[in-house]
Design an enzyme around this catalytic site. Structure first.
Site, short mmCIF file in Angstrom:
data_model
loop_
_atom_site.label_atom_id
_atom_site.label_comp_id
_atom_site.label_asym_id
_atom_site.label_seq_id
_atom_site.Cartn_x
_atom_site.Cartn_y
_atom_site.Cartn_z
N SER A 70 5.26 -6.95 3.33
CA SER A 70 5.79 -7.30 4.65
C SER A 70 6.54 -8.63 4.60
CB SER A 70 4.63 -7.41 5.64
OG SER A 70 3.77 -8.45 5.22
N GLU A 115 8.99 -4.08 13.27
CA GLU A 115 8.87 -3.03 12.26
C GLU A 115 7.58 -2.27 12.59
OE1 GLU A 115 7.80 -4.06 8.17
OE2 GLU A 115 8.92 -2.33 7.44
N GLU A 130 -4.95 -3.92 -2.01
CA GLU A 130 -6.39 -3.68 -1.94
C GLU A 130 -6.70 -2.41 -1.14
OE1 GLU A 130 -4.55 -5.79 -0.40
OE2 GLU A 130 -5.41 -6.61 1.43
N CYS A 184 9.49 1.89 3.23
CA CYS A 184 10.34 0.76 3.60
C CYS A 184 11.76 1.22 3.86
CB CYS A 184 10.32 -0.28 2.50
SG CYS A 184 11.00 0.35 0.97
N PHE A 218 0.81 -1.22 0.00
CA PHE A 218 0.00 0.00 0.00
C PHE A 218 0.84 1.28 0.00
CE2 PHE A 218 0.95 -0.07 4.55
CZ PHE A 218 1.11 1.27 4.82
#
Ligand code: NAD
Length: 506
Positions: free
Chosen positions: A235, A390, A185, A290, A158
């Site tokens: 992820s 994370e 999504e 990220c 996303f």
């Protein structure tokens, strides 16, 4: 009495199959929600294996002709696509901000970093050249050619709904493959705008297809017998699943995954520049990059700068992404907000020092938004949850150490290897860091060292599975099959020579 179907006002996100934007037949749908306002922007179908199969069939059919379409034709479609993305930059950024939440300038950055990959795809002629060695034996030449591998697929996260789809489909199709994209999504509308531009640019029917959904469609992609390669960004827990499933089904797979990026701040660093970079990289995009800096490792006297980091973080303006001057917007969803707040609470509970608490900020006009303001912990140790997890939100954790050796050892002991950086004015310290650090992307006085597209994205260790990264030269290798040819042409006039039963060519 039969139930009266509910009429939902939000538009539906379409599939792209064989060049047509079509309505999904999915039974399950979910809302695409503006994270700053909770407005339902659209409904996205959760596709099943049958719809994935339809897309793959279209891609397989298109591959028959696309694979032999001249390089120049493919390159010119990419040239057109980059022109169209530039033309629609504002529209793309507005859509991206609405569904993802990041600020408008940052949304343009998201599109721009993807656009750079499209620009690079225009160089496919030189990027995909083979090699030839003449006279490997008398009158014999060996050469290799690169050929496309077939139907490829991409699964995207996303946090970069423009850049990451653009990491994937332009390079996959310009090398002669056909493609099935499965965007996140949570924000599928920007990828659909890009797909519309690809059609307008002249990508033939079936060469690019888009399906939607979550686990069901992803698993259908990873197990589909026709798909040759799967590129995933997301992820760690999903990436590990995708890698295992795809590779056990005989596919090439590359998975770019989670991160915990350490920035080492030496006491000799340029203080203003370094702290500005740290705060920007820690809290920009609400920490949902990220390559965001999530751990600051302050070496020796650099720890005295913690109050300055806090002061700088306090100056950042949190607001709806469309508000001019906003530095960071909301996080993607209510669930993400609750998870991040839970980790902040755990940090406090476990004894970390909460230097700045960004929970429940007041954002006038956006009272329902998923906002968390910059949050900073100091005194963090290796075992604390805010260090091991994370967080993927605007939370910077600060670890203090005495030496550069300790900072390197700490970073190398962390399971992730996506990105890291050092801030110093010492060439010797920087060189030692570059040499000894076990992380795939290293910045020297650069906080978010994402390579430009003529290199490749090179996260390592727990942040990546598969040896080849997206874009750059590595992805040419990923999306092509190398075929070597060894050839001898007989001179019709030559009649000498006998049967040769040895293995060497002379
Ligand atoms: P995610 O793993 O939840 O989702 C990624 C994709 O996987 C989506 O398309 C989603 O629909 C699908 N998916 C989700 N759950 C699934 C399941 N159980 N089975 C199969 N498919 C599933 O990731 P996200 O939250 O969208 O993105 C954030 C994550 O992505 C962070 O961990 C971040 O570090 C990582 N990321 C990494 C990079 C990189 O290059 N290393 C870049 C961007 C984001």
């Amino acid at each position: 009495m039969a139930a009266v179907p509910q009429i939902h006002p939000a538009p539906t996100v379409k599939l792209l199959i064989n060049g047509k934007f079509v309505e999904s037949k999915a039974r399950n749908w979910r809302d695409v929600v503006n994270p700053a306002t909770q407005e339902v922007l659209a409904r996205v179908p959760m596709c099943d294996a049958d719809e994935v199969d339809e897309a793959v069939k279209a891609a397989a059919e298109a591959f028959k002709t696309w694979k032999n379409t001249p390089i120049g034709v493919r390159a010119r479609i990419m040239l057109k696509l980059q022109e169209l993305i530039r033309r629609d930059m504002k529209k793309l950024a507005a859509c991206l901000t609405a569904e993802q939440g990041k600020t408008l300038p940052d949304a343009e950055g998201d599109v721009f970093r993807g656009l750079e990959v499209v620009e690079h795809a225009c160089s496919i002629g030189t990027l995909s050249l083979g090699e030839l060695a003449e006279n490997v034996a008398t009158g014999v030449d060996t050469y290799f050619i690169r050929q496309p591998i077939g139907v490829c697929a991409g699964i995207t996260p996303f946090n970069f709904p423009a850049m990451i789809p653009l990491w994937m489909f332009p390079m996959a199709i310009v090398t002669g493959n056909t493609f099935v994209l499965k965007p996140s999504e949570q924000d599928p509308m920007t990828p659909m705008l890009l797909a519309e531009l690809a059609m307008e640019a002249g990508v033939p029917p079936g060469v690019l297809n888009v399906v939607h959904g979550g686990k069901e469609s992803v698993d259908a992609i990873c197990t589909h017998p026709t798909i040759q390669a799967v590129s995933f960004v997301g992820s760690c827990h999903v990436g590990e699943h995708v890698y295992k499933l795809s590779s056990t089904h005989g596919k090439r797979a590359q998975c770019m995954m989670g991160a915990k990026n350490h920035a080492i701040v030496m006491p000799d660093a340029n203080k203003e520049q370094s702290l500005n970079a740290l705060v920007g990289a820690g809290f920009g995009a609400a920490g949902q990059r990220c390559m965001a800096t999530s751990v600051a490792v302050m070496v020796g006297a650099a720890s005295e700068w913690i109050p300055d980091i806090v002061a700088k973080a306090k100056t950042l303006k949190i607001n709806g992404g469309t508000v001019p001057g906003a530095d960071l917007g909301p996080v993607i969803s209510k669930q993400a907000k609750a998870r991040i707040e839970g980790l902040i609470a755990k940090g406090v509970e476990e004894g970390c020092k909460l230097e700045l608490d960004g929970r429940n900020p007041k954002v006038p006009g956006y009272e329902n938004g998923n906002f968390i303001a910059p949050t900073i912990f100091s005194g963090v140790k290796r075992h604390h949850s805010v260090y091991t997890e994370e967080i993927f939100g605007p939370v910077l954790v600060i670890v203090s150490v005495d030496t550069l050796d300790e900072a390197i050892a700490l970073t190398n002991a962390n399971p992730y290897g996506n990105g890291t950086g050092i801030f110093t004015q010492s060439g010797a310290a920087a060189r030692k860091f570059q040499n000894e650090i076990d992380v795939g992307q290293v910045g020297i006085n650069v906080p978010i060292p994402v390579p430009v597209p003529y290199f490749s994205f090179t996260g390592s260790r727990g942040s990546k599975l598969g040896d080849l990264g997206p874009y750059g030269k590595q992805v040419i290798q990923f999306y092509t099959q190398v075929k070597t040819v060894t050839a001898r042409w007989f001179d019709d006039a030559a009649t000498t020579g006998g049967v040769n039963t040895t293995i060497s060519l002379k």
